[in-house]
Write an enzyme that holds these catalytic residues in place. Structure first.
Site, PDB file in Angstrom:
ATOM      1  N   ARG A 172      62.928  22.814   0.170  1.00 24.90           N
ATOM      2  CA  ARG A 172      61.959  22.671  -0.910  1.00 24.90           C
ATOM      3  C   ARG A 172      62.674  22.051  -2.100  1.00 24.90           C
ATOM      4  NH1 ARG A 172      61.548  26.925  -4.513  1.00 24.90           N
ATOM      5  NH2 ARG A 172      63.601  27.857  -4.616  1.00 24.90           N
ATOM      6  N   ARG A 176      58.399  22.478 -11.410  1.00 31.70           N
ATOM      7  CA  ARG A 176      57.895  23.479 -12.357  1.00 31.70           C
ATOM      8  C   ARG A 176      56.897  22.806 -13.296  1.00 31.70           C
ATOM      9  NH1 ARG A 176      62.861  25.819 -15.284  1.00 31.70           N
ATOM     10  NH2 ARG A 176      63.247  27.121 -13.454  1.00 31.70           N
ATOM     11  N   ARG A 251      82.075  19.877   3.172  1.00 30.44           N
ATOM     12  CA  ARG A 251      82.116  18.726   2.278  1.00 30.44           C
ATOM     13  C   ARG A 251      83.150  19.073   1.210  1.00 30.44           C
ATOM     14  NH1 ARG A 251      80.993  13.888   3.095  1.00 30.44           N
ATOM     15  NH2 ARG A 251      80.229  13.440   0.996  1.00 30.44           N
ATOM     16  N   ARG A 282      78.495  13.840 -10.810  1.00 32.18           N
ATOM     17  CA  ARG A 282      78.219  14.408 -12.121  1.00 32.18           C
ATOM     18  C   ARG A 282      79.421  14.287 -13.048  1.00 32.18           C
ATOM     19  NH1 ARG A 282      76.876  20.770 -10.997  1.00 32.18           N
ATOM     20  NH2 ARG A 282      78.989  21.141 -10.269  1.00 32.18           N
ATOM     21  N   GLU A 302      83.042  14.339 -10.886  1.00 32.87           N
ATOM     22  CA  GLU A 302      83.073  14.919  -9.534  1.00 32.87           C
ATOM     23  C   GLU A 302      82.710  13.860  -8.493  1.00 32.87           C
ATOM     24  OE1 GLU A 302      81.578  19.458 -10.577  1.00 32.87           O
ATOM     25  OE2 GLU A 302      80.707  18.422  -8.856  1.00 32.87           O
ATOM     26  N   TYR A 350      77.735  29.312   1.890  1.00 31.40           N
ATOM     27  CA  TYR A 350      77.771  28.990   0.474  1.00 31.40           C
ATOM     28  C   TYR A 350      77.290  30.200  -0.317  1.00 31.40           C
ATOM     29  CZ  TYR A 350      77.511  27.194  -4.090  1.00 31.40           C
ATOM     30  OH  TYR A 350      77.724  27.046  -5.432  1.00 31.40           O
ATOM     31  N   ASP A 352      77.036  32.022  -4.036  1.00 35.89           N
ATOM     32  CA  ASP A 352      77.231  31.965  -5.481  1.00 35.89           C
ATOM     33  C   ASP A 352      78.061  33.182  -5.896  1.00 35.89           C
ATOM     34  OD1 ASP A 352      76.157  29.647  -6.601  1.00 35.89           O
ATOM     35  OD2 ASP A 352      74.110  30.394  -6.431  1.00 35.89           O
TER      36      ASP A 352
HETATM   37  P1  FAD Z   1      87.499  31.480  -3.208  1.00 38.13           P
HETATM   38  O1  FAD Z   1      87.241  31.435  -4.659  1.00 38.13           O
HETATM   39  O2  FAD Z   1      87.615  30.195  -2.500  1.00 38.13           O
HETATM   40  O3  FAD Z   1      88.825  32.321  -2.972  1.00 38.13           O
HETATM   41  C1  FAD Z   1      89.526  32.294  -1.758  1.00 38.13           C
HETATM   42  C2  FAD Z   1      90.990  32.299  -2.079  1.00 38.13           C
HETATM   43  O4  FAD Z   1      91.739  32.458  -0.852  1.00 38.13           O
HETATM   44  C3  FAD Z   1      91.475  31.014  -2.708  1.00 38.13           C
HETATM   45  O5  FAD Z   1      92.130  31.282  -3.926  1.00 38.13           O
HETATM   46  C4  FAD Z   1      92.420  30.421  -1.662  1.00 38.13           C
HETATM   47  O6  FAD Z   1      93.528  29.751  -2.238  1.00 38.13           O
HETATM   48  C5  FAD Z   1      92.882  31.661  -0.924  1.00 38.13           C
HETATM   49  N1  FAD Z   1      93.317  31.379   0.438  1.00 38.13           N
HETATM   50  C6  FAD Z   1      92.654  30.708   1.390  1.00 38.13           C
HETATM   51  N2  FAD Z   1      93.383  30.627   2.505  1.00 38.13           N
HETATM   52  C7  FAD Z   1      94.561  31.277   2.255  1.00 38.13           C
HETATM   53  C8  FAD Z   1      95.736  31.515   3.014  1.00 38.13           C
HETATM   54  N3  FAD Z   1      95.855  31.057   4.251  1.00 38.13           N
HETATM   55  N4  FAD Z   1      96.738  32.209   2.464  1.00 38.13           N
HETATM   56  C9  FAD Z   1      96.643  32.652   1.172  1.00 38.13           C
HETATM   57  N5  FAD Z   1      95.542  32.444   0.398  1.00 38.13           N
HETATM   58  C10 FAD Z   1      94.516  31.755   0.940  1.00 38.13           C
HETATM   59  N6  FAD Z   1      78.771  29.997  -8.034  1.00 38.13           N
HETATM   60  C11 FAD Z   1      77.902  30.368  -9.002  1.00 38.13           C
HETATM   61  O7  FAD Z   1      77.494  31.525  -9.042  1.00 38.13           O
HETATM   62  N7  FAD Z   1      77.513  29.476  -9.962  1.00 38.13           N
HETATM   63  C12 FAD Z   1      77.943  28.186  -9.984  1.00 38.13           C
HETATM   64  O8  FAD Z   1      77.554  27.415 -10.873  1.00 38.13           O
HETATM   65  C13 FAD Z   1      78.839  27.761  -8.941  1.00 38.13           C
HETATM   66  N8  FAD Z   1      79.292  26.491  -8.920  1.00 38.13           N
HETATM   67  C14 FAD Z   1      80.140  26.113  -7.922  1.00 38.13           C
HETATM   68  C15 FAD Z   1      80.599  24.796  -7.915  1.00 38.13           C
HETATM   69  C16 FAD Z   1      81.459  24.373  -6.917  1.00 38.13           C
HETATM   70  C17 FAD Z   1      81.950  22.957  -6.921  1.00 38.13           C
HETATM   71  C18 FAD Z   1      81.862  25.285  -5.900  1.00 38.13           C
HETATM   72  C19 FAD Z   1      82.765  24.822  -4.789  1.00 38.13           C
HETATM   73  C20 FAD Z   1      81.419  26.580  -5.924  1.00 38.13           C
HETATM   74  C21 FAD Z   1      80.552  27.018  -6.923  1.00 38.13           C
HETATM   75  N9  FAD Z   1      80.114  28.338  -6.986  1.00 38.13           N
HETATM   76  C22 FAD Z   1      79.245  28.722  -7.971  1.00 38.13           C
HETATM   77  C23 FAD Z   1      80.525  29.338  -5.972  1.00 38.13           C
HETATM   78  C24 FAD Z   1      81.777  30.149  -6.352  1.00 38.13           C
HETATM   79  O9  FAD Z   1      82.862  29.296  -6.537  1.00 38.13           O
HETATM   80  C25 FAD Z   1      82.067  31.135  -5.220  1.00 38.13           C
HETATM   81  O10 FAD Z   1      80.997  32.025  -5.093  1.00 38.13           O
HETATM   82  C26 FAD Z   1      83.325  31.992  -5.384  1.00 38.13           C
HETATM   83  O11 FAD Z   1      84.386  31.305  -5.945  1.00 38.13           O
HETATM   84  C27 FAD Z   1      83.728  32.489  -4.010  1.00 38.13           C
HETATM   85  O12 FAD Z   1      84.792  33.396  -4.078  1.00 38.13           O
HETATM   86  P2  FAD Z   1      85.656  33.693  -2.781  1.00 38.13           P
HETATM   87  O13 FAD Z   1      86.633  34.753  -3.139  1.00 38.13           O
HETATM   88  O14 FAD Z   1      84.772  33.926  -1.626  1.00 38.13           O
HETATM   89  O15 FAD Z   1      86.382  32.314  -2.444  1.00 38.13           O
END
Ligand code: FAD
Length: 369
Positions: A172, A176, A251, A282, A302, A350, A352
């Site tokens: 979708r 708005r 991606r 962006r 980006e 994905y 947030d």
């Molecule tokens: P991550 O933040 O990726 O943490 C995982 C960690 O594990 C990393 O630091 C990595 O280095 C480490 N790691 C991986 N493999 C290994 C290994 N083998 N050994 C040691 N360490 C390792 N969310 C929102 O709510 N609002 C937003 O506006 C938003 N914008 C975003 C924009 C982008 C471009 C992206 C990519 C994401 C966005 N997000 C947003 C989502 C948000 O970034 C994630 O929800 C959040 O960071 C996920 O946390 P995580 O701990 O799951 O993963």
């Protein structure tokens, strides 16, 4: 070696919430991350007095009061409201698609006029069963919005023509019929004053937690599995299992950050470039997330790109093929004793930030109840 209860792989939001909660319950935790900083993708770095979102713009938003209160323990949030704008060959449109957008596109003033215009374009396109993303988008919002605001942006994001992309990518397109430029519908939203890194810093600030940076789990996987009674793993799930069912696709993005000798470059935190010719999707001007008035400004372009091993995996490609592979890994994960998989890479989803916090708190509940 100290007697730890947990090894947490990844100092991102998932791993840090888990570590914080486990330490609160008296557990000893070692956290490792292969990067040279904590906070994963929510990491912000202060450059010229501006908190720069190093891994893309991050806006916190949620409808869940508990999660909002939870995150507010670690930082004070400002009143930032995400209102990105689209730049199509120099023409500026408000996002998400709302009455301001329709007025600029067609000169319409009332919601009825806007609805009629969209219906007219949808009917003229005569699409019954959309066969690809282009047809799907036109059948949802008509030709003008598609051509100016969807097509170029989406093609850049996916690196493929909209006619070659499956229709399901766009389920979708939020439309708005009010003059409301607030991108999110959630009740709570904002940016932590002083950046996101402090949130994770505070979570990990506990004598029961030791953090080791620049440490890749795969350098000593066998040793870790042997020596830690329990592991919380937030890295890529396919890598954990040696890619035995194949490599999951993502991606990726390339960020180009520049310091500019001017106070205000684009007047908004997020500007999407929706034409096909501009190579980036962006430009982020970070100071506007915190209403900054520093003398200089910092912007980030980006550029979307195809992911290959070694690149940062940003967006999982949750199509049928990849989801099937992921399900095989998930099956294995369930049979792997003493390892809890979590976060966006561990779950190939994905998420947030509010969803990651929710998922981590659910994992905590299951672990300690
Ligand atoms: P991550 O933040 O990726 O943490 C995982 C960690 O594990 C990393 O630091 C990595 O280095 C480490 N790691 C991986 N493999 C290994 C290994 N083998 N050994 C040691 N360490 C390792 N969310 C929102 O709510 N609002 C937003 O506006 C938003 N914008 C975003 C924009 C982008 C471009 C992206 C990519 C994401 C966005 N997000 C947003 C989502 C948000 O970034 C994630 O929800 C959040 O960071 C996920 O946390 P995580 O701990 O799951 O993963």
């Amino acid at each position: 070696m100290k007697a730890y209860d947990y090894l947490v792989v990844g100092a991102g939001l998932f791993g840090s919430v888990f570590a914080y909660e486990a330490a609160k319950r008296g557990k000893r935790i070692k956290v490792i991350d292969k990067r040279n900083h904590i906070a994963g993708n929510i990491y912000t770095e202060n450059i010229e007095g501006v908190n720069v979102h190093k891994y893309g713009a991050h806006i916190f938003h949620t409808n869940d009061k508990e999660i909002w209160n939870y995150v507010n323990q670690f930082a004070e949030f400002n009143r930032y409201t995400n209102s990105p704008i689209a730049n199509y060959k120099g023409e500026i449109y408000n996002l998400p698609f709302n009455m301001n957008t329709f007025n600029k596109l067609w000169g319409v003033v009332t919601p009825d006029e806007a609805k009629a215009k969209i219906e007219e374009q949808k009917a003229a396109a005569g699409i019954d069963k959309p066969k690809n993303l282009e047809e799907q988008a036109i059948s949802l919002v008509g030709t003008d919005i598609y051509e100016k605001l969807v097509k170029g942006y989406t093609e850049k994001q996916w690196g493929r023509k909209a006619t070659e992309l499956p229709a399901f990518i766009i389920k979708r397109l939020p439309v708005r019929f009010t003059y409301d430029n607030n991108y999110f519908n959630d009740k709570y939203q904002g940016i932590p004053i002083g950046g996101y890194t402090q949130i994770v810093e505070k979570m990990l600030e506990n004598p029961l937690i030791d953090v080791e940076l620049e440490k890749d789990f795969f350098e000593s996987k066998d040793e870790y599995l042997r020596e830690f009674p329990r592991i919380v793993y937030t890295g890529m799930i396919d890598q954990f299992f040696d890619y035995q069912f194949g490599t999951l696709e993502y991606r990726s993005l390339e960020f180009e950050t520049t310091i500019l000798e001017q106070e205000n470059y684009q007047g908004n935190a997020v500007v999407n470039y929706t034409d096909a010719e501009t190579p980036y999707t962006r430009i982020i001007e970070h100071k506007h997330f915190e209403f900054g008035h520093q003398e200089k400004t910092v912007i980030t372009k980006e550029y979307p790109k195809t992911w290959s091993k070694g690149d940062e995996p940003y967006y999982p490609v949750n199509d049928k093929k990849n989801n099937e592979i992921f399900n095989k890994y998930l099956e294995l994960a369930r049979k792997t004793p003493n390892v809890l998989f979590g976060g966006r890479l561990g779950m190939y989803k994905y998420y947030d930030m509010h969803q990651v916090i929710g998922a981590a708190l659910a994992a905590v509940k299951k672990e300690f109840n």
